[in-house]
Design a protein around this motif. Structure first.
Motif, PDB file in Angstrom:
ATOM      1  N   ASP A  27     -12.215 -10.562  -1.549  1.00 26.37           N
ATOM      2  CA  ASP A  27     -11.144  -9.904  -2.289  1.00 26.37           C
ATOM      3  C   ASP A  27     -10.236 -10.975  -2.872  1.00 26.37           C
ATOM      4  N   GLY A  35     -17.788  -8.499  -0.629  1.00 26.95           N
ATOM      5  CA  GLY A  35     -16.565  -8.330   0.158  1.00 26.95           C
ATOM      6  C   GLY A  35     -15.376  -9.183  -0.235  1.00 26.95           C
ATOM      7  N   GLN A  82      -9.725   5.734   2.299  1.00 18.78           N
ATOM      8  CA  GLN A  82      -8.781   5.748   3.430  1.00 18.78           C
ATOM      9  C   GLN A  82      -8.362   7.191   3.727  1.00 18.78           C
ATOM     10  N   GLU A 111     -20.108  -4.337   5.293  1.00 12.98           N
ATOM     11  CA  GLU A 111     -21.322  -4.643   4.514  1.00 12.98           C
ATOM     12  C   GLU A 111     -22.539  -4.298   5.372  1.00 12.98           C
ATOM     13  N   GLY A 125     -13.897  -2.893  -3.778  1.00 12.93           N
ATOM     14  CA  GLY A 125     -12.457  -3.015  -4.035  1.00 12.93           C
ATOM     15  C   GLY A 125     -11.668  -1.747  -3.817  1.00 12.93           C
ATOM     16  N   SER A 126     -12.223  -0.817  -3.031  1.00  9.86           N
ATOM     17  CA  SER A 126     -11.550   0.477  -2.874  1.00  9.86           C
ATOM     18  C   SER A 126     -10.784   0.599  -1.571  1.00  9.86           C
ATOM     19  N   GLY A 127     -10.636  -0.494  -0.845  1.00  7.90           N
ATOM     20  CA  GLY A 127      -9.784  -0.463   0.359  1.00  7.90           C
ATOM     21  C   GLY A 127     -10.504  -0.069   1.635  1.00  7.90           C
ATOM     22  N   LYS A 128     -11.782  -0.442   1.739  1.00  8.72           N
ATOM     23  CA  LYS A 128     -12.528  -0.061   2.939  1.00  8.72           C
ATOM     24  C   LYS A 128     -12.016  -0.787   4.183  1.00  8.72           C
ATOM     25  N   THR A 129     -11.521  -2.013   4.007  1.00  6.37           N
ATOM     26  CA  THR A 129     -11.085  -2.785   5.180  1.00  6.37           C
ATOM     27  C   THR A 129      -9.980  -2.038   5.930  1.00  6.37           C
ATOM     28  N   LYS A 141       0.187   4.397  -1.114  1.00  5.06           N
ATOM     29  CA  LYS A 141      -0.506   5.591  -0.601  1.00  5.06           C
ATOM     30  C   LYS A 141      -1.969   5.240  -0.332  1.00  5.06           C
ATOM     31  N   TYR A 166       0.866  -1.178   0.000  1.00  8.08           N
ATOM     32  CA  TYR A 166       0.000   0.000   0.000  1.00  8.08           C
ATOM     33  C   TYR A 166       0.906   1.232   0.000  1.00  8.08           C
ATOM     34  N   ARG A 184     -16.623  -8.134  -7.617  1.00  8.13           N
ATOM     35  CA  ARG A 184     -15.575  -9.145  -7.342  1.00  8.13           C
ATOM     36  C   ARG A 184     -14.483  -9.056  -8.398  1.00  8.13           C
ATOM     37  N   ARG A 227     -10.958  -4.821  -9.189  1.00  8.16           N
ATOM     38  CA  ARG A 227     -10.692  -4.304  -7.845  1.00  8.16           C
ATOM     39  C   ARG A 227      -9.350  -3.592  -7.792  1.00  8.16           C
TER      40      ARG A 227
HETATM   41  N1  LIG Z   1      -3.791   1.863   0.042  1.00  9.37           N
HETATM   42  C1  LIG Z   1      -3.833   0.789  -0.716  1.00  9.37           C
HETATM   43  N2  LIG Z   1      -2.988   0.645  -1.771  1.00  9.37           N
HETATM   44  C2  LIG Z   1      -3.028  -0.461  -2.552  1.00  9.37           C
HETATM   45  N3  LIG Z   1      -3.877  -1.499  -2.365  1.00  9.37           N
HETATM   46  C3  LIG Z   1      -4.741  -1.415  -1.331  1.00  9.37           C
HETATM   47  C4  LIG Z   1      -4.757  -0.288  -0.458  1.00  9.37           C
HETATM   48  N4  LIG Z   1      -5.716  -0.494   0.475  1.00  9.37           N
HETATM   49  C5  LIG Z   1      -6.265  -1.691   0.204  1.00  9.37           C
HETATM   50  N5  LIG Z   1      -5.679  -2.251  -0.868  1.00  9.37           N
HETATM   51  C6  LIG Z   1      -6.014  -3.550  -1.511  1.00  9.37           C
HETATM   52  O1  LIG Z   1      -7.171  -3.337  -2.308  1.00  9.37           O
HETATM   53  C7  LIG Z   1      -7.964  -4.526  -2.346  1.00  9.37           C
HETATM   54  C8  LIG Z   1      -9.404  -4.201  -2.020  1.00  9.37           C
HETATM   55  O2  LIG Z   1      -9.525  -3.805  -0.665  1.00  9.37           O
HETATM   56  P1  LIG Z   1     -10.786  -4.183   0.224  1.00  9.37           P
HETATM   57  O3  LIG Z   1     -11.046  -5.656   0.145  1.00  9.37           O
HETATM   58  O4  LIG Z   1     -10.604  -3.581   1.563  1.00  9.37           O
HETATM   59  O5  LIG Z   1     -11.941  -3.443  -0.612  1.00  9.37           O
HETATM   60  P2  LIG Z   1     -13.425  -3.080  -0.181  1.00  9.37           P
HETATM   61  O6  LIG Z   1     -13.578  -1.638  -0.452  1.00  9.37           O
HETATM   62  O7  LIG Z   1     -13.702  -3.558   1.212  1.00  9.37           O
HETATM   63  O8  LIG Z   1     -14.279  -3.899  -1.241  1.00  9.37           O
HETATM   64  P3  LIG Z   1     -15.764  -4.560  -1.104  1.00  9.37           P
HETATM   65  O9  LIG Z   1     -16.754  -3.433  -1.159  1.00  9.37           O
HETATM   66  O10 LIG Z   1     -15.881  -5.447  -2.285  1.00  9.37           O
HETATM   67  O11 LIG Z   1     -15.803  -5.275   0.202  1.00  9.37           O
HETATM   68  C9  LIG Z   1      -7.326  -5.487  -1.352  1.00  9.37           C
HETATM   69  O12 LIG Z   1      -6.566  -6.432  -2.074  1.00  9.37           O
HETATM   70  C10 LIG Z   1      -6.421  -4.632  -0.514  1.00  9.37           C
HETATM   71  O13 LIG Z   1      -5.301  -5.357  -0.037  1.00  9.37           O
END
Ligand SMILES: Nc1ncnc2c1ncn2[C@@H]1O[C@H](COP(=O)(O)OP(=O)(O)OP(=O)(O)O)[C@@H](O)[C@H]1O
Length: 493
Positions: free
Chosen positions: A370, A368, A92, A216, A112-116, A87, A85, A395, A398
């Protein structure tokens, strides 16, 4: 989309909005497909104001921030770096500073936008400040997603000796009680099993919990999970921080925030309620229902060598399609709530590891998950609602990658398809194909259908007997006897 400055708009209601319009994927892959998206609606918020707090690079774009700039401590920045990651993603970037200030957050950003990491990093940082057992609880609607979130916490917390417990339906209660007895910092759980532990496991209490996350969130708050969530909330202290995250939100979330959020801020990285990413190509195929299998095999052949998720509506159809594909020599594996939990995790692992290139799944896999490098999502059966469509197609494409989603629309599906298109705000185009080329597959498909029919008959006859891959009592609402509330999180959709 034109270059935007950060806009923070405030609502007069309980939820304050920090809606941010951000150009979609700044670094599109060279082969990125042309977006098939609606243009975003104009920002109609009368009370919006433009902030100039981000340094301008001269081209109107705020300079990209690092995790350090957001206030993340070195140990966690290093963990991010190790995960690649470089940036923060937009969600985030916007939600982490607010979460670090101790605000409750409703986070809305596309799949797939990095919410976790958007919710995990502030929690881990708060934990570092004030270490305490049973510090945070993360709830997710499916077991696979909960397992994935726990892995993310472990990876991000790898340098700070994080203890994380995973509490899932379908797994041994006693082992989980032992894990909870070890006082983990973070518990990641599916709701049904967590409630079982809250009610039955001696010595387990979340009375001192500091953070609650609902991932979710709109699914957790729907009719299936809502009542169980309300029960869980009664076991949690009111004095806590709460984060709700999803790619889609429903009005139910507003009702929940009344029950459990304190002065929340809504961080929305999206331009519409149902958003799909710009790197996703979406098509449909209009076909007669009777030829669905033949069209599916044609598509799988077209995408040979690529990774595909095929969504179906039912457990039995998922199983049948997996058999059909295998009979035709394709590496397919089924994933549905009728499988044992170890078979479910095994199927996902095989698909993740690339030893099977086609996953045939019910909506248990819609949200969710990934899985890197999924090239194509096929909606063999259309989902029943637009939100599920958004999650299913999410899915693929992402984290800035490209992807393809193809939906099969039969004469029975027109109404639902028009509803989906209306929700997306776009008329999608038809996948180009020659009917004659598709029909070449028909004789082989018919032969494979006969074989699949026989195998399915065998499986159904065996159901309830040991050795059957389909569990007895696999209905969505009816768990096997003695399974407590496991059925709650056994199957989606
Ligand atoms: N800052 C970052 N830079 C690059 N990759 C990232 C970054 N943050 C998260 N990721 C990667 O992006 C992918 C998607 O992240 P994540 O699963 O959190 O998405 P999400 O927004 O929760 O998606 P969904 O809505 O489908 O649950 C993962 O593989 C994660 O490791």
């Amino acid at each position: 989309m034109s270059t935007k400055r950060r806009k923070v708009s405030r609502e007069t209601g309980a939820i304050k909005e920090a809606s941010v319009e951000i150009p979609k994927t700044k670094s599109k892959p060279r082969s990125a497909p042309k977006p098939e998206e609606p243009s975003p609606p104009p920002d109609s918020d009368a009370e919006s104001a433009t902030l100039d707090d981000a340094p301008d690079q001269g081209n109107g774009e705020p300079a990209p921030k690092s995790f350090q700039d957001l206030g993340i401590v070195d140990a966690l920045c290093e963990a991010c770096d190790r995960l690649g990651y470089k940036k923060p993603t937009p969600i985030q970037q916007e939600s982490i500073p607010l979460a670090l200030q101790g605000r409750d957050i409703i986070g809305l950003a596309e799949t797939g936008s990095g919410k976790t990491a958007a919710f995990a990093l502030p929690i881990l940082q708060a934990l570092l400040d004030k270490p305490q057992p049973l510090f945070a609880l993360v709830l997710a609607p499916t077991r696979e997603l909960a397992a994935q979130i726990a892995q993310s916490f472990e990876a991000l917390g790898s340098l700070i000796s994080l203890r994380c417990a995973l509490i899932l339906g379908g797994m041994d209660m006693v082992q989980q009680a032992i894990a909870l007895g070890k006082k983990p910092h973070v518990v990641v759980a599916t709701p049904g099993r967590l409630l079982d532990h809250l009610e039955k496991t001696k010595g387990f209490s979340l009375r001192n919990l500091q953070y609650l996350v609902m991932d979710e969130a709109d699914r957790l708050l729907d009719m299936d999970f809502g009542p169980i969530l309300e029960k869980i909330l009664k076991f949690l202290p009111r004095e806590r921080r709460t984060f709700l995250f999803s790619a889609t939100m429903s009005s139910k979330v507003e009702s929940l925030q009344r029950a459990s959020l304190r002065d929340p801020l809504k961080v929305s990285i999206s331009s519409s309620k149902y958003q799909t990413v710009s790197t996703l190509v979406q098509n449909y195929i209009f076909i007669p229902h009777m030829h669905k299998d033949t069209y599916l095999i044609y598509l799988c052949n077209e995408f040979a060598g690529q990774t595909i998720i095929i969504f179906t509506r039912t457990v039995l159809e998922t199983q049948r399609i997996a058999i059909l594909l295998r009979t035709l020599g394709m590496g397919a594996i089924p994933l549905h709530g009728g499988l044992s939990q170890s078979a479910r995790l095994g199927a996902l692992n095989k698909f993740r590891a690339g030893s099977r290139e086609i996953l045939v799944a019910t909506d248990v896999a819609a949200r969710g998950l990934d899985i890197p490098n999924v090239d194509c999502v096929v909606n063999l059966d259309l989902p029943q609602d637009s939100k599920t469509y958004v999650h299913r197609v999410g899915r693929t494409a992402r984290a800035g990658k490209s992807g393809h989603a193809i939906s099969m629309v039969t004469q029975y599906d027109l109404e639902i398809w028009l509803r989906i298109e209306a929700a997306l705000g776009a008329q999608l185009s038809e996948y180009p194909l020659e009917k004659d080329e598709v029909m070449v597959f028909k004789p082989r498909v018919e032969e494979a259908q006969r074989h699949a029919k026989n195998e399915m008959k065998q499986l159904i006859d065996d159901r309830g007997n040991r050795g059957s891959v389909l569990k007895a009592g696999k209905g969505r609402k009816r768990g096997p006897p003695g399974s407590g509330r496991d059925h709650m999180d056994a199957e989606e959709g």
